[in-house]
Scaffold this active site. Sequence first.
Site, short mmCIF file in Angstrom:
data_model
loop_
_atom_site.label_atom_id
_atom_site.label_comp_id
_atom_site.label_asym_id
_atom_site.label_seq_id
_atom_site.Cartn_x
_atom_site.Cartn_y
_atom_site.Cartn_z
N LYS A 207 -33.02 0.38 -12.55
CA LYS A 207 -32.46 1.73 -12.68
C LYS A 207 -31.77 1.88 -14.03
O LYS A 207 -31.99 2.84 -14.75
CB LYS A 207 -31.48 1.95 -11.52
N GLU A 213 -30.98 -10.20 -16.10
CA GLU A 213 -32.03 -11.02 -15.48
C GLU A 213 -33.39 -10.35 -15.62
O GLU A 213 -34.40 -10.97 -15.98
CB GLU A 213 -31.73 -11.19 -13.97
N GLY A 267 -28.90 1.76 -6.12
CA GLY A 267 -29.90 0.69 -6.16
C GLY A 267 -30.26 0.17 -4.77
O GLY A 267 -31.44 0.01 -4.42
N ARG A 268 -29.27 -0.08 -3.94
CA ARG A 268 -29.54 -0.69 -2.63
C ARG A 268 -30.10 0.31 -1.62
O ARG A 268 -30.42 -0.05 -0.50
CB ARG A 268 -28.29 -1.39 -2.10
N GLU A 353 -22.48 -5.26 -0.45
CA GLU A 353 -22.23 -4.60 -1.74
C GLU A 353 -21.65 -3.19 -1.49
O GLU A 353 -20.87 -2.68 -2.28
CB GLU A 353 -23.51 -4.51 -2.57
N HIS A 384 -32.92 -23.65 15.06
CA HIS A 384 -32.93 -25.08 14.74
C HIS A 384 -32.09 -25.36 13.51
O HIS A 384 -32.26 -26.39 12.86
CB HIS A 384 -34.38 -25.56 14.57
N LYS A 494 -20.43 -10.55 -14.78
CA LYS A 494 -21.47 -10.24 -15.77
C LYS A 494 -20.87 -10.32 -17.18
O LYS A 494 -21.45 -10.88 -18.09
CB LYS A 494 -22.01 -8.81 -15.57
O1 F6P Z 1 -25.29 -5.93 -10.32
C1 F6P Z 1 -25.46 -5.18 -9.16
C2 F6P Z 1 -26.56 -4.18 -9.31
O2 F6P Z 1 -26.13 -3.13 -10.09
C3 F6P Z 1 -27.05 -3.70 -7.96
O3 F6P Z 1 -26.23 -2.74 -7.41
C4 F6P Z 1 -28.42 -3.25 -8.29
O4 F6P Z 1 -29.20 -3.11 -7.14
C5 F6P Z 1 -28.88 -4.36 -9.20
O5 F6P Z 1 -27.72 -4.72 -9.91
C6 F6P Z 1 -30.01 -4.04 -10.13
O6 F6P Z 1 -29.70 -3.00 -10.99
P1 F6P Z 1 -30.80 -2.32 -11.89
O7 F6P Z 1 -31.82 -1.68 -11.00
O8 F6P Z 1 -30.07 -1.33 -12.73
O9 F6P Z 1 -31.45 -3.39 -12.72
#
Ligand code: F6P
Length: 527
Positions: A207, A213, A267-268, A353, A384, A494
């Site tokens: 987003k 990452e 995002g979630r 979150e 298990h 971060k």
């Molecule tokens: O670091 C948390 C977060 O912002 C989440 O809320 C989100 O789902 C994820 O990182 C990924 O964010 P993006 O879609 O902006 O890469």
Amino acid sequence: MGSALTETPVWRELLKHQETLASAGALSDLILSDPERLGYPELALDGIRLNLAFHRMTPKTIELLIKLAQQQKVEDKRAQLFRGDKINVTENRAVLHTALRQKGNQPLMVDGRDILQDVKAARQQMKNFVGDVREGRWKGATGQPIRHIVNIGIGGSDLGPRLAVGALASDAADLKVHFVANVDAFDLLSTLQSLDPAQTLFVIVSKTFTTQETLLNATTARQWLTGKLGEKAVAQHFVAVSANTGEVQKFGIDAERIFPMWDWVGGRFSLWSTVGLGIALAIGMENFERMLDGAAAMDEHFRTAPLAQNMPVILALLGVWYRNFWDMQAQAILPYSERLRDLPRYLQQLEMESNGKSVTCDGKPVDYETAPIIFGECGSVGQHSFHQWLHQGSDIVASDFIGVVQDDLRQPEHHQALLANMVAQAGALAFGQTKATAPSDIYVGNRPSTILLLDQLDPYRFGMLLALYEHKVFTQGVIWNINSFDQPGVELGKRMARNLERQDKAQDRAGAFLTDFWHKIGSVNKK
Ligand code: F6P
């Protein structure tokens, strides 16, 4: 002095009611002395049933919890959610994942724009693309059709699509969708090692398009591709889903290969948007739309059903009941379906979150507990591993069992064993076994659970299931008076990681300590 919430008469009544129930006997007595229990109370909607037979509750419990929901203005807040009010107060944003599955042509205005028109256009863009890729019209740089999709994203840009593809895609599909999230290169490299670049398409989902990452994985993926097919191949092998088109273009993906996202989708809560592109590629656009229909049916139920018959509201209130009045610190998510294996991880983000907060919407510290620890595993695998802790550990937690009545029936005896195990686990947790020769064989029982049954695990029921939990999370956020839609708690770590990587001069003693520690553990590129 307690907060406004814990000082209210209904909160106190609930505390008293808990004491009465706790001293009246165990959960087993409550269940076995109630002739109505077996059929009561079960809430049902379009092939999803929420069975509450294994709960520490009586009609009085529900009555008081509903009073609490009314006091906290759940109905008003719910109207604000659907209307697009800026209920994400810290970020001054509307929260409109429900608009992504909304029916009808009634405009829905956000900042002077009818967002339903934007949703419609994005859906059409998805439809065209999905059709082209699935039907082999979209060719890679060497003219070959695409056989592998690699979804690169993290958090909400990964967990929902990953769960949905695992739950709904057929193993036999020609087009395979893979997921890469971790910045650990093993994740990407082990995925790429069996793929042919000429038949691989990358969907970069972010987003913000600033997530470290995702950007690192996308950059390495591009190097892998261009190393084999040349720079020009990026156009046919990379698309992006993002609200930040400027950054995507800087990365090298053209505007027409960008699927839009909006700041009114968290995002979630985003798998219903273009973030679900990987899902639609895996299961087809028609099935993706069935998933949206299922979620829309749950939205309608949540919006209109009276609180006492409202599945998300009841699920939320039971969570509050155990968290705030029985002091339970965790909640187990136990899907008895291999296809729902990623549900616990997905709900971990959704719940923790969203509601892992200690400050109210008015900026005051809370003096009551908020989100519990969400953990879980597929049944019967978890039996298990950690079910020992569930049955005999010193903590008591509530569990959600999720079963599919008509699931993989190729081997009916497997399915029978699966569901028998699920019911037995709920029973063992509730009833325990108090007569035993050795103390170690005693099970105290008294552990509550919800049984959630899906007639089938199809896109429609799957959509309903996720929307059910989304609205549960919203309702709990309202009860606790917290903002369920921001995530400021992820920022500090971060920032610290960025400072370390850039080897910035430490600003304070904590920063200096971390820098020294980082150097001490080794494997650091010295400047
Ligand atoms: O670091 C948390 C977060 O912002 C989440 O809320 C989100 O789902 C994820 O990182 C990924 O964010 P993006 O879609 O902006 O890469």
